[in-house]
Design an enzyme around this catalytic site. Structure first.
Site, mmCIF file in Angstrom:
data_model
loop_
_atom_site.group_PDB
_atom_site.id
_atom_site.type_symbol
_atom_site.label_atom_id
_atom_site.label_comp_id
_atom_site.label_asym_id
_atom_site.label_seq_id
_atom_site.Cartn_x
_atom_site.Cartn_y
_atom_site.Cartn_z
ATOM 1 N N LYS A 80 67.816 -73.403 -61.156
ATOM 2 C CA LYS A 80 66.841 -72.325 -61.372
ATOM 3 C C LYS A 80 66.620 -72.218 -62.870
ATOM 4 C CE LYS A 80 64.771 -68.979 -58.964
ATOM 5 N NZ LYS A 80 64.217 -69.014 -57.602
ATOM 6 N N GLY A 180 56.068 -55.786 -44.606
ATOM 7 C CA GLY A 180 55.435 -56.564 -45.678
ATOM 8 C C GLY A 180 54.457 -57.579 -45.117
ATOM 9 N N GLY A 182 52.327 -59.674 -46.844
ATOM 10 C CA GLY A 182 51.836 -60.537 -47.923
ATOM 11 C C GLY A 182 51.617 -61.949 -47.421
ATOM 12 N N ASN A 183 51.835 -62.909 -48.310
ATOM 13 C CA ASN A 183 51.551 -64.299 -47.953
ATOM 14 C C ASN A 183 52.307 -64.750 -46.704
ATOM 15 O OD1 ASN A 183 49.781 -64.769 -50.088
ATOM 16 N ND2 ASN A 183 51.505 -65.025 -51.494
#
Ligand code: NAI
Length: 356
Positions: A80, A180, A182-183
């Site tokens: 990361k 949620g 969203g995408n």
């Protein structure tokens, strides 16, 4: 600031502190484990209050990626990156290109992608200085938005959980509470509606919730009412740490599984779900399909291979549920254990290869 003795250091292979004075770039790249293959993980840009906070975040996230890739059966490791700075004010093309140079210096040990505070467009800039980037749009040589694939993986995973809990993977007639829209949440609703599941939905954006009501016949509830909704399955697809003392008591669902990362506020909440007889599909297993998709770009995107790997989420979850019940441990612990086995085997193979 300490590094090696920081709790989340967790035997990272390599931690690189990056600085580029002309562009103002200050970043940390953490490569946790490459036993299985190159470390993949997003590059986050965030105005961290301190360097310690940035370090803690990158170490925690990169270790998480190792277990996510290992549990998904991918031959990739975990890594990361974090850029310290406010993406609204400090993000410039020069800074992004400098980040690409830093990624490139690792020679492919770290493969980067978009994350919180960075966008696909930013990575078109990063791509100018390194080829070790995934998750780009098709016109830039990538595999496009991974969210519909993540949603498909969650849908398949919920089917596996339903089969384990109720004897059938079919979700027709089941009610799913989706938090949620969203995408990922939106695509998940579409898949669930197509499978004749009933939907209860919430979003802090009332317009989004209203759209789901008209597109999928979903029943809309206020954001805080979603936990106690009369549903068979609770699918968190918004933010993390939503499974805590209060919400576990409120839940009426028999299964929890969704796309959000780090759903358990603390490890002990895995035990509390178990005690309440709620089957929890560990987030890093059920939400791995997006990663499976972008990772496939490294060896040349192959839709059929992605589909096979995404379908394996069901068998992996089945093994996790069985192990958790057999050993009376949480499903999260069982998932870590199964991923850990793959890692230990890869390390042993690598050590043996080095010794010959
Ligand atoms: P998104 O940002 O597109 O959607 C999140 C949605 O949740 C938004 O519509 C937002 O209004 C809503 N929301 C925020 N707080 C809420 C609350 N308290 N109650 C109800 N709704 C709330 O994010 P996306 O891409 O759909 O991802 C959802 C989650 O899944 C995130 O936690 C993300 O880290 C995780 N995830 C996403 C992957 C992907 O492929 N996009 C892959 C793996 C994990």
């Amino acid at each position: 600031m300490t590094v090696f003795s920081t709790e989340s250091f967790a035997d990272h292979e390599q931690v690189v502190f990056v600085s580029d004075a002309p562009s103002g770039l200050r970043a940390i790249i953490a490569v946790h484990d490459t036993s299985l293959g190159p470390g993949i993980g997003g590059c986050r840009m965030y105005p961290y209050a301190s360097e310690e906070e940035a370090l803690r975040d990158v170490l925690r996230l990169s270790r998480g990626m190792t277990f996510k890739a290992a549990a998904a059966g991918l031959d990739y490791g975990g890594a990361k990156a974090v850029i310290i700075g406010d993406p609204k004010t400090a993000k410039t093309p020069a800074l992004l290109r400098a980040m690409g140079v830093a990624v490139d210096r690792l020679g492919g040990r770290y493969v980067t992608a978009e994350d919180v505070g960075t966008t696909v467009d930013d990575f078109a800039e990063v791509r100018k200085t390194t080829r070790h980037v995934v998750g780009l749009p098709a016109e830039l040589g990538g595999s496009g938005d991974p969210s519909p694939t993540t949603a498909l993986g969650v849908f398949i995973g919920l089917g596996a959980a339903a089969r384990y809990r109720w004897g059938s993977h079919r979700l027709a007639g089941r009610t799913v509470a989706v938090q949620g829209l969203g995408n990922v949440g939106w695509h998940l609703c579409r898949l669930l509606a197509d499978a004749d599941a009933a939907l209860v939905v919430s979003d802090i954006d009332p317009g989004r919730a209203a759209q789901a009501a008209s597109a999928y016949g979903a029943r809309v509830v206020e954001p805080e009412a979603i936990y106690a909704a009369d549903a068979d399955i609770f699918a968190p697809c918004a933010m993390g740490a939503i499974i805590d003392d209060g919400t576990i008591d409120a839940l009426r669902a028999g299964i929890v599984g969704g796309a959000a990362n780090n759903q358990l506020a603390r490890q002990e909440h895995g035990f509390r779900l178990r005690d309440r007889g709620i089957l929890y599909a560990p987030d890093f297993v059920i939400n791995a399909a997006g990663m499976i998709r972008v990772a496939s770009e490294i060896d040349g995107f192959d839709q059929a291979l992605v589909d096979r790997r995404v379908a394996r989420i069901a068998t992996t979850l089945q093994a996790i549920f069985e192990r958790a019940d057999a050993d009376a441990i949480t499903t999260e612990a069982a998932a870590m254990d199964i991923a850990g086995q793959r890692l230990r085997a890869a390390r042993a193979r690598n050590a043996a290869a080095l010794a010959t």
